[in-house]
Design a protein around this motif. Sequence first.
Motif, PDB file in Angstrom:
ATOM      1  N   MET A  38       0.842  -1.184   0.000  1.00  0.00           N
ATOM      2  CA  MET A  38       0.000   0.000   0.000  1.00  0.00           C
ATOM      3  C   MET A  38       0.884   1.244   0.000  1.00  0.00           C
ATOM      4  SD  MET A  38      -2.856   1.265   2.752  1.00  0.00           S
ATOM      5  CE  MET A  38      -1.721   1.160   4.095  1.00  0.00           C
ATOM      6  N   GLN A  39       0.435   2.250  -0.724  1.00  0.00           N
ATOM      7  CA  GLN A  39       1.151   3.519  -0.815  1.00  0.00           C
ATOM      8  C   GLN A  39       0.237   4.628  -0.295  1.00  0.00           C
ATOM      9  OE1 GLN A  39       1.667   4.791  -4.880  1.00  0.00           O
ATOM     10  NE2 GLN A  39       2.913   6.543  -4.335  1.00  0.00           N
ATOM     11  N   ILE A  40       0.788   5.491   0.545  1.00  0.00           N
ATOM     12  CA  ILE A  40       0.073   6.687   0.984  1.00  0.00           C
ATOM     13  C   ILE A  40       0.733   7.857   0.277  1.00  0.00           C
ATOM     14  CG2 ILE A  40      -0.584   8.172   2.920  1.00  0.00           C
ATOM     15  CD1 ILE A  40      -1.785   5.400   3.236  1.00  0.00           C
ATOM     16  N   LYS A  41      -0.053   8.645  -0.435  1.00  0.00           N
ATOM     17  CA  LYS A  41       0.529   9.771  -1.146  1.00  0.00           C
ATOM     18  C   LYS A  41      -0.346  11.002  -1.023  1.00  0.00           C
ATOM     19  CE  LYS A  41       0.443  10.382  -5.621  1.00  0.00           C
ATOM     20  NZ  LYS A  41       1.234  10.377  -6.747  1.00  0.00           N
ATOM     21  N   ARG A  42       0.323  12.146  -0.993  1.00  0.00           N
ATOM     22  CA  ARG A  42      -0.367  13.427  -1.026  1.00  0.00           C
ATOM     23  C   ARG A  42      -0.747  13.696  -2.475  1.00  0.00           C
ATOM     24  NH1 ARG A  42       2.183  19.249   0.806  1.00  0.00           N
ATOM     25  NH2 ARG A  42       0.489  20.529  -0.029  1.00  0.00           N
ATOM     26  N   ILE A  43      -1.999  14.080  -2.702  1.00  0.00           N
ATOM     27  CA  ILE A  43      -2.428  14.261  -4.080  1.00  0.00           C
ATOM     28  C   ILE A  43      -2.347  15.723  -4.518  1.00  0.00           C
ATOM     29  CG2 ILE A  43      -3.920  12.238  -4.066  1.00  0.00           C
ATOM     30  CD1 ILE A  43      -6.301  14.271  -4.028  1.00  0.00           C
ATOM     31  N   SER A  44      -2.184  15.883  -5.810  1.00  0.00           N
ATOM     32  CA  SER A  44      -2.207  17.183  -6.461  1.00  0.00           C
ATOM     33  C   SER A  44      -3.553  17.330  -7.170  1.00  0.00           C
ATOM     34  CB  SER A  44      -1.079  17.273  -7.479  1.00  0.00           C
ATOM     35  OG  SER A  44      -1.310  16.344  -8.531  1.00  0.00           O
ATOM     36  N   LEU A  45      -3.766  18.491  -7.766  1.00  0.00           N
ATOM     37  CA  LEU A  45      -5.011  18.723  -8.494  1.00  0.00           C
ATOM     38  C   LEU A  45      -5.190  17.699  -9.616  1.00  0.00           C
ATOM     39  CD1 LEU A  45      -7.519  20.483  -8.831  1.00  0.00           C
ATOM     40  CD2 LEU A  45      -6.177  22.009 -10.283  1.00  0.00           C
ATOM     41  N   ALA A  46      -4.104  17.360 -10.293  1.00  0.00           N
ATOM     42  CA  ALA A  46      -4.173  16.396 -11.395  1.00  0.00           C
ATOM     43  C   ALA A  46      -4.552  14.991 -10.913  1.00  0.00           C
ATOM     44  CB  ALA A  46      -2.840  16.347 -12.135  1.00  0.00           C
ATOM     45  N   VAL A  73      -6.091   0.870  -7.024  1.00  0.00           N
ATOM     46  CA  VAL A  73      -7.325   1.508  -6.569  1.00  0.00           C
ATOM     47  C   VAL A  73      -7.058   2.320  -5.309  1.00  0.00           C
ATOM     48  CG1 VAL A  73      -8.887  -0.222  -7.575  1.00  0.00           C
ATOM     49  CG2 VAL A  73      -8.027  -0.531  -5.269  1.00  0.00           C
ATOM     50  N   SER A  74      -7.866   3.349  -5.120  1.00  0.00           N
ATOM     51  CA  SER A  74      -7.774   4.134  -3.888  1.00  0.00           C
ATOM     52  C   SER A  74      -8.709   3.517  -2.862  1.00  0.00           C
ATOM     53  CB  SER A  74      -8.112   5.600  -4.165  1.00  0.00           C
ATOM     54  OG  SER A  74      -9.335   5.726  -4.828  1.00  0.00           O
ATOM     55  N   LEU A  75      -8.175   3.304  -1.662  1.00  0.00           N
ATOM     56  CA  LEU A  75      -8.921   2.607  -0.617  1.00  0.00           C
ATOM     57  C   LEU A  75      -9.375   3.512   0.517  1.00  0.00           C
ATOM     58  CD1 LEU A  75      -6.672  -0.567  -0.374  1.00  0.00           C
ATOM     59  CD2 LEU A  75      -8.754  -0.248  -1.717  1.00  0.00           C
ATOM     60  N   GLY A  76      -8.767   4.680   0.623  1.00  0.00           N
ATOM     61  CA  GLY A  76      -9.129   5.593   1.699  1.00  0.00           C
ATOM     62  C   GLY A  76      -8.423   6.920   1.513  1.00  0.00           C
ATOM     63  N   PHE A  77      -8.893   7.911   2.266  1.00  0.00           N
ATOM     64  CA  PHE A  77      -8.261   9.232   2.184  1.00  0.00           C
ATOM     65  C   PHE A  77      -8.420   9.954   3.508  1.00  0.00           C
ATOM     66  CE2 PHE A  77     -12.534  10.701   1.880  1.00  0.00           C
ATOM     67  CZ  PHE A  77     -12.525  12.048   2.207  1.00  0.00           C
ATOM     68  N   THR A  78      -7.613  10.989   3.683  1.00  0.00           N
ATOM     69  CA  THR A  78      -7.785  11.927   4.778  1.00  0.00           C
ATOM     70  C   THR A  78      -7.537  13.323   4.244  1.00  0.00           C
ATOM     71  OG1 THR A  78      -7.270  12.426   7.084  1.00  0.00           O
ATOM     72  CG2 THR A  78      -5.410  11.817   5.677  1.00  0.00           C
ATOM     73  N   GLN A  79      -8.280  14.282   4.796  1.00  0.00           N
ATOM     74  CA  GLN A  79      -8.142  15.673   4.381  1.00  0.00           C
ATOM     75  C   GLN A  79      -7.845  16.526   5.607  1.00  0.00           C
ATOM     76  OE1 GLN A  79     -10.232  18.734   1.319  1.00  0.00           O
ATOM     77  NE2 GLN A  79     -11.596  17.259   2.247  1.00  0.00           N
ATOM     78  N   ILE A 138      -5.336   0.728   7.193  1.00  0.00           N
ATOM     79  CA  ILE A 138      -5.335   1.844   6.237  1.00  0.00           C
ATOM     80  C   ILE A 138      -5.601   3.169   6.955  1.00  0.00           C
ATOM     81  CG2 ILE A 138      -6.475   2.820   4.197  1.00  0.00           C
ATOM     82  CD1 ILE A 138      -6.992  -0.161   3.358  1.00  0.00           C
ATOM     83  N   GLY A 139      -6.593   3.197   7.818  1.00  0.00           N
ATOM     84  CA  GLY A 139      -6.885   4.420   8.572  1.00  0.00           C
ATOM     85  C   GLY A 139      -5.702   4.851   9.404  1.00  0.00           C
ATOM     86  N   GLU A 140      -5.071   3.913  10.068  1.00  0.00           N
ATOM     87  CA  GLU A 140      -3.893   4.228  10.885  1.00  0.00           C
ATOM     88  C   GLU A 140      -2.760   4.770  10.021  1.00  0.00           C
ATOM     89  OE1 GLU A 140      -0.760   2.126  14.001  1.00  0.00           O
ATOM     90  OE2 GLU A 140      -2.526   1.019  13.353  1.00  0.00           O
ATOM     91  N   ALA A 141      -2.538   4.166   8.860  1.00  0.00           N
ATOM     92  CA  ALA A 141      -1.474   4.635   7.958  1.00  0.00           C
ATOM     93  C   ALA A 141      -1.760   6.052   7.468  1.00  0.00           C
ATOM     94  CB  ALA A 141      -1.320   3.678   6.778  1.00  0.00           C
TER      95      ALA A 141
END
Length: 153
Positions: free
Chosen positions: A1-9, A61-67, A97-100
């Motif tokens: 699993m990869q956690i990444k900060r997203i850009s507008l694109a 696929v994206s499995l979760g997010f945080t803002q 995933i939530g913890e990550a």
Amino acid sequence: MQIKRISLAEKGWVIHLFNKYRMFYKQMADMALADKYITERIKNNESIIFVAIDVVNGEQVSLGFTQLYPKYSSVSAAKNWILNDLYVESTHRKQGIGEALIKAAMTFAKADGANYLELETAVDNYTAQSLYEAIGFNKQAPEEGYFTYRIPV
């Protein structure tokens, strides 16, 4: 699993998750609204969004997010962060995933010079409360049906 900060694109990784997050909180499904909201937050530099991506059945696929949203303090002359949104697909919960995502947010906040990361959850969201407390967040007094949690970074 990869956690990444997203850009507008890369906003497409989270639009459907944000829509589901809102539905979890009893809002009507509205993909156009979700797209507009996420687009504006990123475009205007008003939030930071991290997404959890993994390979499922041979497809990324994206499995979760945080803002995260900034919270400024005049007294400490610091910018702290509020973890406002956290959502993990129901089929992928209880897998870390939530913890990550939270730990990525903590790392970001610390690198950004924040003193703390703060969040709120409903007083009846026991699963989330258990996760936050296991990570080390400190529970504050409840207000209007929500607990506030804070952790120094």
